[in-house]
Design a protein around this motif. Structure first.
Motif, PDB file in Angstrom:
ATOM      1  N   GLY A   1      17.278   0.398   2.774  1.00 47.52           N
ATOM      2  CA  GLY A   1      17.219  -0.149   1.656  1.00 47.52           C
ATOM      3  C   GLY A   1      16.764   1.062   0.802  1.00 47.52           C
ATOM      4  N   LEU A   2      17.066   1.045  -0.551  1.00 47.52           N
ATOM      5  CA  LEU A   2      16.837   1.820  -1.636  1.00 47.52           C
ATOM      6  C   LEU A   2      15.819   1.091  -2.673  1.00 47.52           C
ATOM      7  N   GLU A   3      14.761   1.754  -2.980  1.00 53.11           N
ATOM      8  CA  GLU A   3      13.708   0.937  -4.010  1.00 53.11           C
ATOM      9  C   GLU A   3      13.710   2.064  -5.082  1.00 53.11           C
ATOM     10  N   LEU A   4      13.742   1.507  -6.392  1.00 48.80           N
ATOM     11  CA  LEU A   4      13.668   2.407  -7.486  1.00 48.80           C
ATOM     12  C   LEU A   4      12.759   1.622  -8.487  1.00 48.80           C
ATOM     13  N   PRO A   5      11.583   1.800  -8.307  1.00 49.14           N
ATOM     14  CA  PRO A   5      10.609   1.339  -9.188  1.00 49.14           C
ATOM     15  C   PRO A   5      10.115   2.312 -10.319  1.00 49.14           C
ATOM     16  N   LEU A   6       9.991   1.593 -11.501  1.00 48.97           N
ATOM     17  CA  LEU A   6       9.772   2.341 -12.570  1.00 48.97           C
ATOM     18  C   LEU A   6       8.232   1.615 -13.089  1.00 48.97           C
ATOM     19  N   ARG A   7       7.047   2.596 -13.271  1.00 48.31           N
ATOM     20  CA  ARG A   7       5.794   1.847 -13.573  1.00 48.31           C
ATOM     21  C   ARG A   7       5.310   2.227 -14.473  1.00 48.31           C
ATOM     22  N   ALA A   8       4.386   1.625 -15.491  1.00 45.81           N
ATOM     23  CA  ALA A   8       3.418   1.918 -16.403  1.00 45.81           C
ATOM     24  C   ALA A   8       2.133   2.342 -15.828  1.00 45.81           C
ATOM     25  N   VAL A   9       1.199   3.367 -16.111  1.00 49.06           N
ATOM     26  CA  VAL A   9       0.075   3.417 -15.514  1.00 49.06           C
ATOM     27  C   VAL A   9      -0.956   3.342 -16.446  1.00 49.06           C
TER      28      VAL A   9
ATOM     29  N   ARG B   1      12.749   5.677  -3.254  1.00 48.81           N
ATOM     30  CA  ARG B   1      12.528   5.725  -1.787  1.00 48.81           C
ATOM     31  C   ARG B   1      13.558   5.172  -1.148  1.00 48.81           C
ATOM     32  N   LEU B   2      13.986   5.690  -0.033  1.00 51.06           N
ATOM     33  CA  LEU B   2      14.689   4.974   0.930  1.00 51.06           C
ATOM     34  C   LEU B   2      13.846   4.416   2.092  1.00 51.06           C
ATOM     35  N   LEU B   3      13.904   3.370   2.557  1.00 50.21           N
ATOM     36  CA  LEU B   3      13.141   2.617   3.257  1.00 50.21           C
ATOM     37  C   LEU B   3      13.770   1.903   4.415  1.00 50.21           C
ATOM     38  N   TYR B   4      13.362   2.034   5.819  1.00 49.40           N
ATOM     39  CA  TYR B   4      13.864   1.428   6.711  1.00 49.40           C
ATOM     40  C   TYR B   4      12.938   0.500   7.520  1.00 49.40           C
ATOM     41  N   ARG B   5      13.238  -0.759   7.590  1.00 45.79           N
ATOM     42  CA  ARG B   5      12.174  -1.747   8.145  1.00 45.79           C
ATOM     43  C   ARG B   5      12.711  -2.486   9.384  1.00 45.79           C
ATOM     44  N   LEU B   6      11.747  -2.565  10.298  1.00 46.61           N
ATOM     45  CA  LEU B   6      12.263  -3.233  11.761  1.00 46.61           C
ATOM     46  C   LEU B   6      11.118  -4.235  12.045  1.00 46.61           C
ATOM     47  N   ASN B   7      11.390  -5.320  12.589  1.00 50.20           N
ATOM     48  CA  ASN B   7      10.448  -6.305  13.123  1.00 50.20           C
ATOM     49  C   ASN B   7      10.952  -6.755  14.460  1.00 50.20           C
ATOM     50  N   ASP B   8      10.111  -7.339  15.275  1.00 53.19           N
ATOM     51  CA  ASP B   8      10.648  -8.039  16.493  1.00 53.19           C
ATOM     52  C   ASP B   8      11.210  -9.409  16.211  1.00 53.19           C
ATOM     53  N   ASP B   9      11.643 -10.301  17.285  1.00 52.65           N
ATOM     54  CA  ASP B   9      12.198 -11.424  17.014  1.00 52.65           C
ATOM     55  C   ASP B   9      11.000 -12.501  16.455  1.00 52.65           C
ATOM     56  N   GLY B  10       9.680 -12.242  17.045  1.00 51.98           N
ATOM     57  CA  GLY B  10       8.770 -13.327  16.594  1.00 51.98           C
ATOM     58  C   GLY B  10       7.999 -12.820  15.427  1.00 51.98           C
TER      59      GLY B  10
ATOM     60  N   LYS C   1      15.483  -3.114  -5.789  1.00 48.73           N
ATOM     61  CA  LYS C   1      15.759  -3.045  -4.545  1.00 48.73           C
ATOM     62  C   LYS C   1      17.118  -3.297  -4.156  1.00 48.73           C
ATOM     63  N   ILE C   2      17.559  -2.275  -3.540  1.00 53.20           N
ATOM     64  CA  ILE C   2      19.187  -2.140  -2.883  1.00 53.20           C
ATOM     65  C   ILE C   2      19.166  -2.310  -1.678  1.00 53.20           C
ATOM     66  N   LYS C   3      20.100  -3.312  -1.050  1.00 47.79           N
ATOM     67  CA  LYS C   3      20.101  -3.488   0.204  1.00 47.79           C
ATOM     68  C   LYS C   3      21.195  -2.816   0.873  1.00 47.79           C
ATOM     69  N   LEU C   4      21.137  -1.741   1.584  1.00 51.88           N
ATOM     70  CA  LEU C   4      22.157  -0.938   1.807  1.00 51.88           C
ATOM     71  C   LEU C   4      23.075  -0.974   3.230  1.00 51.88           C
ATOM     72  N   ALA C   5      21.897  -1.669   4.154  1.00 53.67           N
ATOM     73  CA  ALA C   5      22.626  -1.955   5.508  1.00 53.67           C
ATOM     74  C   ALA C   5      21.537  -2.681   6.173  1.00 53.67           C
TER      75      ALA C   5
END
Length: 275
Positions: free
Chosen positions: A134-142, A159-168, A121-125
């Motif tokens: 952020g950018l997530e790069l998972p490699l998984r066995a099935v 995948r490119l992921l944007y996360r947002l939450n409020d103060d509380g 997981k790479i924190k971009l901004a």
């Protein structure tokens, strides 16, 4: 459908909604409770038929320094820096009965699939204290769990992921865009047709490695009360550029999934998690 401009516009809207910087509330080391929900999804990626599933299960959230189980996944954190995070994550796919899917009728059922492997997981901004790109790069066995344990290949899901939450921490919103790539084994599991199961309408087909789908996702949760949280998700998958688009089992150009549910917290730790 070009999903990149749609996600960019949505991220811009979320960034405009982001609250001013404030102290992040402390979270408990662990929480335990029950969650239940209903989801509607394709029977398998690219299927014409859809499945509706409802379930209720106990859950455990643990925010340890190494071992973690939270809304971002379940795994072991192996490296955590200001920009990079490496852990071992897990994913789960529910089974599908071939008798319920005309395109697969007469073929073996698709079992429950458990995926696990390293995830970078790479924190971009961080536009604000409460939002992150952020950018997530998972490699998984099935691993298939039907009638024992069998290795069914491997997937790579950047995948490119944007996360947002409020103060509380009352609400969270996630928006993502990504792709799923699989090796020949997992693509053949979903889209291969051996000569023994070939028919006039379903010719034999040997799947190859490559792109399985591109994906646009939106999810969120909202705390109704201290111990109750509602959640929902919406996902759009596109198969137009899939490596096995010519398979007789890949019947759609796109598919959508949606789900809603509730979480109830029974107990939580007095000890605070250390990030």
């Amino acid at each position: 459908m070009n999903i990149a401009p749609v996600l960019l516009a949505f991220i811009t809207l979320l960034a405009a909604m982001a609250p001013a910087r404030a102290a992040e509330p402390a979270l408990p080391l662990w929480e335990a409770g029950v969650f239940g929900g209903t989801a509607v999804t394709p029977a398998y990626p690219g299927a014409s038929e859809r499945s509706t599933r409802s379930l209720a299960l106990p859950y455990l959230i643990y925010r340890g320094k190494v071992l973690r189980a939270d809304r971002s996944g379940v795994g072991a954190r192996l490296l955590d820096t200001q920009r990079f995070d490496v852990d071992i994550g897990f994913a789960l796919s529910l089974p599908a009965r071939s008798s319920d899917v005309p395109a697969r009728r007469g073929m073996p059922d698709l079992g429950t699939l458990v995926e696990f492997g390293p995830r970078l997981k790479i924190k971009l901004a961080e536009p604000t204290q409460h939002s992150r790109l952020g950018l997530e790069l998972p490699l998984r066995a099935v691993i298939e769990t039907r009638g024992g344990l069998r290795r069914q290949g491997a997937t790579f899901e950047p995948r490119l992921l944007y996360r947002l939450n409020d103060d509380g921490q009352a609400w969270h919103v996630d928006a993502s865009i990504g792709a799923v790539l699989g090796n020949a084994a997992i693509n053949d599991y979903f889209y291969g047709v051996s000569p023994a199961f070939a028919t006039a309408q379903r010719p034999a087909y040997v799947a190859k490695s490559g792109l399985m789908l591109t994906r646009l996702g939106l999810g969120g949760s909202y705390r109704l009360q201290r111990d109750w949280r509602a959640f929902a998700f919406l996902r759009y998958d596109n198969y137009a550029g899939a490596a096995n688009r010519s398979s007789p089992l890949l019947r759609q150009n796109s598919g959508t999934s949606a789900g809603i549910g509730l979480m109830w917290t029974w107990r939580r730790s007095d000890r605070i998690a250390v990030e």
